[in-house]
Motif scaffolding. Structure first.
Motif, mmCIF file in Angstrom:
data_model
loop_
_atom_site.group_PDB
_atom_site.id
_atom_site.type_symbol
_atom_site.label_atom_id
_atom_site.label_comp_id
_atom_site.label_asym_id
_atom_site.label_seq_id
_atom_site.Cartn_x
_atom_site.Cartn_y
_atom_site.Cartn_z
ATOM 1 N N GLY A 161 0.816 -1.357 -0.016
ATOM 2 C CA GLY A 161 0.083 -0.097 -0.196
ATOM 3 C C GLY A 161 0.770 1.230 -0.156
ATOM 4 O O GLY A 161 2.015 1.285 0.368
ATOM 5 N N ARG A 162 0.046 2.329 -0.450
ATOM 6 C CA ARG A 162 0.611 3.700 -0.325
ATOM 7 C C ARG A 162 -0.188 4.407 0.601
ATOM 8 O O ARG A 162 -1.407 4.792 0.458
ATOM 9 N N PHE A 163 0.571 5.126 1.646
ATOM 10 C CA PHE A 163 -0.138 5.493 2.786
ATOM 11 C C PHE A 163 0.426 7.151 2.811
ATOM 12 O O PHE A 163 1.472 7.290 2.910
ATOM 13 N N ALA A 164 -0.552 8.195 3.196
ATOM 14 C CA ALA A 164 -0.183 9.609 3.568
ATOM 15 C C ALA A 164 -0.647 9.870 4.811
ATOM 16 O O ALA A 164 -1.731 9.865 5.248
ATOM 17 N N VAL A 165 0.309 9.964 5.817
ATOM 18 C CA VAL A 165 0.122 10.108 7.146
ATOM 19 C C VAL A 165 0.243 11.832 7.570
ATOM 20 O O VAL A 165 1.419 12.340 7.255
ATOM 21 N N VAL A 166 -0.736 12.254 7.951
ATOM 22 C CA VAL A 166 -0.861 13.627 8.162
ATOM 23 C C VAL A 166 -0.791 14.206 9.469
ATOM 24 O O VAL A 166 -1.975 13.770 10.242
ATOM 25 N N GLY A 167 0.311 14.438 10.096
ATOM 26 C CA GLY A 167 0.558 14.762 11.414
ATOM 27 C C GLY A 167 1.367 13.882 12.159
ATOM 28 O O GLY A 167 1.303 12.820 12.039
ATOM 29 N N LEU A 168 2.378 14.421 12.616
ATOM 30 C CA LEU A 168 3.714 13.638 12.836
ATOM 31 C C LEU A 168 3.864 13.922 14.550
ATOM 32 O O LEU A 168 5.043 14.075 14.822
ATOM 33 N N GLY A 169 2.870 13.837 15.393
ATOM 34 C CA GLY A 169 2.993 13.894 16.801
ATOM 35 C C GLY A 169 3.569 12.655 17.424
ATOM 36 O O GLY A 169 3.927 11.714 16.077
ATOM 37 N N SER A 170 3.034 12.266 18.664
ATOM 38 C CA SER A 170 3.796 11.125 19.024
ATOM 39 C C SER A 170 2.957 9.846 18.505
ATOM 40 O O SER A 170 3.494 8.735 18.201
ATOM 41 N N VAL A 171 1.619 9.929 17.911
ATOM 42 C CA VAL A 171 0.996 8.938 17.511
ATOM 43 C C VAL A 171 1.255 8.690 16.020
ATOM 44 O O VAL A 171 1.657 7.788 15.489
ATOM 45 N N GLY A 172 1.201 9.791 15.191
ATOM 46 C CA GLY A 172 1.610 9.820 13.844
ATOM 47 C C GLY A 172 2.902 9.583 13.601
ATOM 48 O O GLY A 172 3.128 8.622 12.747
ATOM 49 N N ALA A 173 3.866 9.872 14.367
ATOM 50 C CA ALA A 173 5.218 9.664 14.206
ATOM 51 C C ALA A 173 5.310 7.852 14.335
ATOM 52 O O ALA A 173 6.014 7.233 13.360
ATOM 53 N N ASP A 174 4.627 7.471 15.147
ATOM 54 C CA ASP A 174 4.921 6.056 15.458
ATOM 55 C C ASP A 174 4.114 5.256 14.384
ATOM 56 O O ASP A 174 4.618 4.084 14.020
ATOM 57 N N VAL A 175 2.989 5.521 14.001
ATOM 58 C CA VAL A 175 2.211 4.877 12.920
ATOM 59 C C VAL A 175 3.301 5.009 11.813
ATOM 60 O O VAL A 175 3.245 3.986 10.952
ATOM 61 N N ALA A 176 3.699 6.285 11.398
ATOM 62 C CA ALA A 176 4.622 6.245 10.191
ATOM 63 C C ALA A 176 5.607 5.228 10.343
ATOM 64 O O ALA A 176 6.240 4.546 9.246
#
Length: 335
Positions: A161-176
């Motif tokens: 898959g191709r994913f666009a993560v918008v928001g790299l706070g503690s949760v977003g960065a972990d998801v990325a």
């Protein structure tokens, strides 16, 4: 129509900051919800946020299988206010304590695990204090793990898959980071320019938030503040699904129908983001073993599959399907 059980608005006796505390439902048990500390143009906007967020917490806890209802605390900071933080947190603790255990709070936007330790000086009804202080620690890793479970329910092979993560706070960065480790292709974005370092670390494409929202790919992952999915944005989206932890992603309820009409599958945010509250409650209240807690969080994928299956079977939007499952849980009183 007012659907909440209780709404309390008080001015902190130390800080003078308005504190809104909403209890939406205790049908399944003690209401739980985070403490949001945020700036608002008008104090009434903060009260409205508390009402909206507490309702979402009822749905989140119900579909997470928890024996708890929904509530929310919002400390309403005027635009330029910089109150003494400790005084403000003690005021929040007093507001929670005044409810006699009908509601418990934890971290949210603008507050942290360390802040819960200060709130805990005034009330025992607080969650996610640091482990050293007797709590379950940050809720972010649990939230991120739940997001990955939800993404796997949507795109079983993350590497494809191709994913666009918008928001790299503690949760977003972990998801990325978890997506990158699984071999996924990534576009990442944040309002902070220094967050580009994470894109470089992961070998991800970097984009502005507006560019990332409309990037071509399989899944858009909103991981910042809510209200990002507007009616005006929908025609510009170039993804197949939207699965992210940001709360209240839909700017208005009708956006769910607009997404459905375009064939874009929206995973209800309160299902996707439940990993943090599951970790805190199962660890601190239920005293479950780590492997049991982990299994509960992984179960978010199964819950989302139920939502998708019901939506497909009854030709509903996923939002309507999730609401139906929440209503069944609340009226059935299943714990």
């Amino acid at each position: 129509m007012f659907t909440h059980e209780e709404l309390h608005v008080t001015a902190g006796r130390r800080s003078g900051v308005p504190i809104a505390l909403a209890i939406h439902s205790t049908a399944l048990g003690q209401a739980l919800g985070g403490c949001r500390i945020w700036h608002y143009a008008d104090w009434r906007d903060g009260v409205e946020d508390a009402l909206r967020l507490s309702s979402a917490m009822t749905a989140k806890n119900a579909l997470a299988g928890l024996a708890n209802g929904g509530g929310k605390t919002v400390a309403v900071l005027p635009p330029a206010a910089r109150p003494d933080r400790r005084e403000l947190l003690l005021d929040v603790g007093d507001a929670v304590a005044a409810l006699g255990g009908r509601y418990g709070t934890g971290p949210d936007v603008g507050s942290s695990s360390d802040d819960m330790t200060v709130i805990g000086e005034r009330t025992s009804h607080v969650f996610c204090r640091p482990v050293a202080d007797g709590g379950s620690g940050s809720s972010s890793p649990g939230t991120a793990a739940g997001v990955i479970a939800a993404l796997r329910a949507t795109v079983p092979d993350l590497a494809s898959g191709r994913f666009a993560v918008v928001g790299l706070g503690s949760v977003g960065a972990d998801v990325a980071r978890r997506l990158a480790a699984a071999g996924a292709r990534l576009t990442v974005s944040d309002v902070r320019p220094d967050a580009k370092a994470l894109a470089d670390e992961l070998g991800a494409d970097w984009a502005s938030p507006d560019e990332a929202l409309t990037a071509e790919g399989d899944v858009l992952v909103p991981a910042a503040l809510g209200g990002v999915l507007t009616a005006d944005l929908v025609p510009s989206l170039r993804c197949r699904a939207i699965v992210g932890p940001a709360n209240n992603q839909l700017a208005s309820p009708d956006v769910a129908g607009l997404l459905h009409e375009r064939g874009i599958r929206w995973a209800p945010d309160y299902v996707v983001s439940a990993g943090g509250i599951i970790h805190a409650v199962a660890t601190e209240l239920y005293r479950e073993a780590p492997e049991v807690v982990e299994a509960r969080i992984e179960g978010i994928g199964d819950t989302l599959t139920r939502v998708y299956d019901l939506a497909d079977a009854q030709h509903l939007t996923p939002a309507a399907a999730a609401e139906q499952l929440v209503a069944e849980r609340l009226t059935g009183g299943t714990r």
